[in-house]
Design a protein around this motif. Structure first.
Motif, short mmCIF file in Angstrom:
data_model
loop_
_atom_site.label_atom_id
_atom_site.label_comp_id
_atom_site.label_asym_id
_atom_site.label_seq_id
_atom_site.Cartn_x
_atom_site.Cartn_y
_atom_site.Cartn_z
N GLN A 69 0.97 -1.24 0.06
CA GLN A 69 -0.22 -0.12 0.03
C GLN A 69 0.92 1.34 0.09
O GLN A 69 0.51 2.26 -0.68
CB GLN A 69 -0.91 -0.06 1.46
CG GLN A 69 -2.12 -0.84 1.23
CD GLN A 69 -3.24 -0.51 0.31
OE1 GLN A 69 -3.48 0.70 -0.03
NE2 GLN A 69 -3.95 -1.22 -0.42
N SER B 2 -9.93 5.76 4.83
CA SER B 2 -8.73 4.78 4.68
C SER B 2 -8.59 4.52 3.19
O SER B 2 -9.34 3.77 2.70
CB SER B 2 -9.11 3.78 5.61
OG SER B 2 -7.94 2.92 5.64
N ASN B 4 -7.54 3.05 -0.36
CA ASN B 4 -6.92 1.82 -0.89
C ASN B 4 -6.16 2.37 -2.04
O ASN B 4 -6.46 2.42 -3.09
CB ASN B 4 -8.16 0.77 -1.44
CG ASN B 4 -7.50 -0.43 -1.81
OD1 ASN B 4 -6.25 -0.61 -2.19
ND2 ASN B 4 -8.20 -1.34 -1.90
N ARG B 7 -5.90 0.16 -5.37
CA ARG B 7 -6.75 0.47 -6.12
C ARG B 7 -6.83 1.75 -7.04
O ARG B 7 -7.09 2.03 -8.07
CB ARG B 7 -8.29 0.33 -5.55
CG ARG B 7 -9.38 -0.06 -6.34
CD ARG B 7 -10.61 -0.57 -5.75
NE ARG B 7 -10.89 0.21 -4.57
CZ ARG B 7 -11.82 0.12 -3.65
NH1 ARG B 7 -12.09 -1.27 -3.48
NH2 ARG B 7 -11.96 1.15 -2.65
#
Lengths: 127, 412
Positions: A69, B2, B4, B7
């Motif tokens: 992430q 939050s 992602n 994505r």
């Protein structure tokens, strides 16, 4: 943040840039330049807001953010930085009447920058 | 909220792919450089239409009226990074973004530390957190990104730590220490470092705050010699913790007069210094770093493929800038005071026998630099030969004057 590093482009400044090359001031052209610069300012502001949203989110979630992430977040910031910088460069160039305000690539850059900002801000809003 | 990012990154890739024209997408230079090249090409076309002097004037007028992107852009500084410092295969935007993400992580750790300290000290936690929040919000993305990236790239923090270390190592006290510290600041504080110190001294955990604390500990620091010299452009004003003591006011400028800033005046003092040093020698670098080094104002001679070095002539200003990158380039440079050499004869003004050792070293480095050039001027080779002979003579005299080494007693 852009406001403090980006000089205001006025009609007088554009006319002065034209006069410096010996061109007769064309007010329609000057108006186009001012309008394009104003639009770029709005997009740059949106992009930087989007960048701030990413940074705020990173501050909240670190140090628990998974590496994948974080890597992706870095890539998102890369897009913001690249497009912000390219827009600032073209803003200055258009204001100098060196490249035309309706240049195809510049218009595409503006559209892309705006879409990137919208996508990030939308994602930040929706969570 | 939050995000992602995986994505989001995919979505952005799709947007860029769809909306970016093929010519831009396929440009090997990357997005920013593509537009930079377009701008340069457009200027060239305009310039071709008018006499050269007028064209230069036009660019200058436009830059003056409308702002110069080099002074505005976030990527303009890291774009000048030497290959040794750049992330392999990555764009400058990636480098900046990486620095920023690391900075965010660091801020998180700092906040946790402040929270713990506040609890231990019984301080008002809310006030501490509010102050930290205000500090982080000051500026905005570009300001935060660019300043921090610049600090990292220019090694301001490391340089501040080094200054503190050298202050500790003076081994002096009282007036002698104050004089040594003043001299150190004059020599080492660049305008960029001064700006860094102003911005970062707010956080007591930062080396900038540590350095200031050390300067505060010397209340009698003699600033009079530093106030001499011509005025320099005032540094940007930032909020400061206190402006109470004379040292504070002198260092950071009073609210009414930032031109009184000591650190700003250090630059003026340096410019007014009577002795200007040139440096000659070699810089170890990759061949691709030539443009970067030249952008610092360094005059480069030919590249030595075997040694991996450029012959170099570095003036005082370029030398200061080069110091910011000394971790990236091994420097073998020798100083020589400007004006020492007669420009026509290439000989030392004072004559070889009268020159001290340092001058002789500097002179030899100068001659070797001149010899490395494609067409060295007449007399350079002969002068170098004379210097070598003089140095050889001195080393022989020194060897004769030194007592013969005594035999070491074998260890028991």
């Amino acid at each position: 943040m852009q406001a403090e590093s980006t000089q205001t482009v006025t009609v007088e400044a554009v006319v002065a840039a034209l006069a410096a090359r010996g061109a007769t001031p064309d007010m329609a052209l000057v108006r186009n330049v001012i309008a394009a610069v104003a639009k770029m300012d709005r997009i740059i502001a949106r992009l930087t807001m989007a960048g701030d949203a990413v940074l705020d989110d990173l501050q909240t979630r670190q140090p628990d953010l998974p590496p994948a992430q974080e890597q992706a977040a870095t890539q998102v910031l890369v897009r913001v930085i690249e497009h912000t910088e390219a827009l600032m460069l073209m803003r200055s160039t258009i204001a100098s009447v060196v490249i035309e305000a309706d240049d195809t690539e510049v218009l595409a850059l503006m559209e892309t920058g705006a879409a990137i900002a919208d996508e990030i801000l939308l994602a930040a809003t929706q969570g | 909220m939050s995000l992602n990012y995986l994505r989001l990154d995919q979505s952005l890739a799709s947007i860029v792919d769809t909306l970016t024209p093929p010519a831009v997408k396929l440009s090997p230079a990357g997005l920013y450089r593509h537009f930079e090249q377009r701008r340069d090409a457009a200027w060239d076309r305009l310039d071709a239409l008018r006499p050269q002097a007028q064209a230069r004037n036009h660019r200058a007028v436009s830059a003056g009226v409308l702002g110069n992107m080099a002074a505005l852009g976030m990527l303009s500084l890291p774009a000048a990074l030497p290959a040794a410092m750049a992330v392999a295969g990555a764009s400058t935007a990636y480098l900046v973004a990486s620095v920023v993400v690391n900075r965010v992580r660091q801020l998180q750790a700092e906040r946790a530390l402040q929270r713990e300290e506040a609890v231990l000290d019984g301080t008002d936690l809310e006030a501490v957190m509010s102050a930290a929040f205000d500090k982080e919000q000051r500026g905005g993305l570009l300001t935060r990104l660019y300043r921090h990236a610049a600090d990292r790239v220019l090694r301001h923090e490391a340089k501040t730590v080094e200054l503190i270390r050298r202050m500790d190592q003076t081994g002096l006290a009282g007036p002698a220490q104050r004089a040594a510290v003043t001299q150190l600041l004059v020599a080492e504080v660049t305008p960029g470092l001064a700006d860094y110190l102003r911005r970062r001294s707010l956080n007591k955990h930062e080396p900038a705050a540590h350095l200031l604390a050390r300067l505060h500990a010397m209340p009698g620091l003699d600033l009079a010699p530093l106030r001499a010299g011509t005025a320099v452009p005032p540094a940007p004003q930032v909020a400061l913790p206190t402006l109470g003591s004379p040292l504070d006011r002198t260092l950071w400028g009073s609210p009414a007069g930032p031109q009184e800033s000591l650190l700003a005046q250090l630059g003026a003092n340096r410019r007014a210094a009577p002795v200007v040093l040139m440096h000659y020698g070699t810089i170890a670098a990759a061949p691709g770093d030539e443009r970067f080094l030249a952008s610092l104002g360094i005059e480069l001679g030919p590249y030595d493929e075997i040694e991996g070095t450029f012959a170099a002539k570095v003036d005082a200003q370029a030398y200061r800038q080069l110091q910011e990158f000394r971790d990236s380039f091994a420097l073998h440079l020798t100083p020589l005071a400007e004006g020492t050499i007669d420009p026509s004869s290439k000989r030392l003004g004072s004559g070889l026998p009268e020159a001290d050792g340092k001058t002789l070293d500097g002179y030899r480095a100068y001659l070797r630099y001149e010899m490395s050039r494609a067409a060295p001027e007449a007399g350079v080779a002969a002068a170098l030969s004379e210097v070598n002979r003089e140095m050889h003579r001195r080393s022989r005299v020194q060897a004769q004057a030194s007592p013969a080494p005594t035999a070491m007693a074998p260890e028991l």
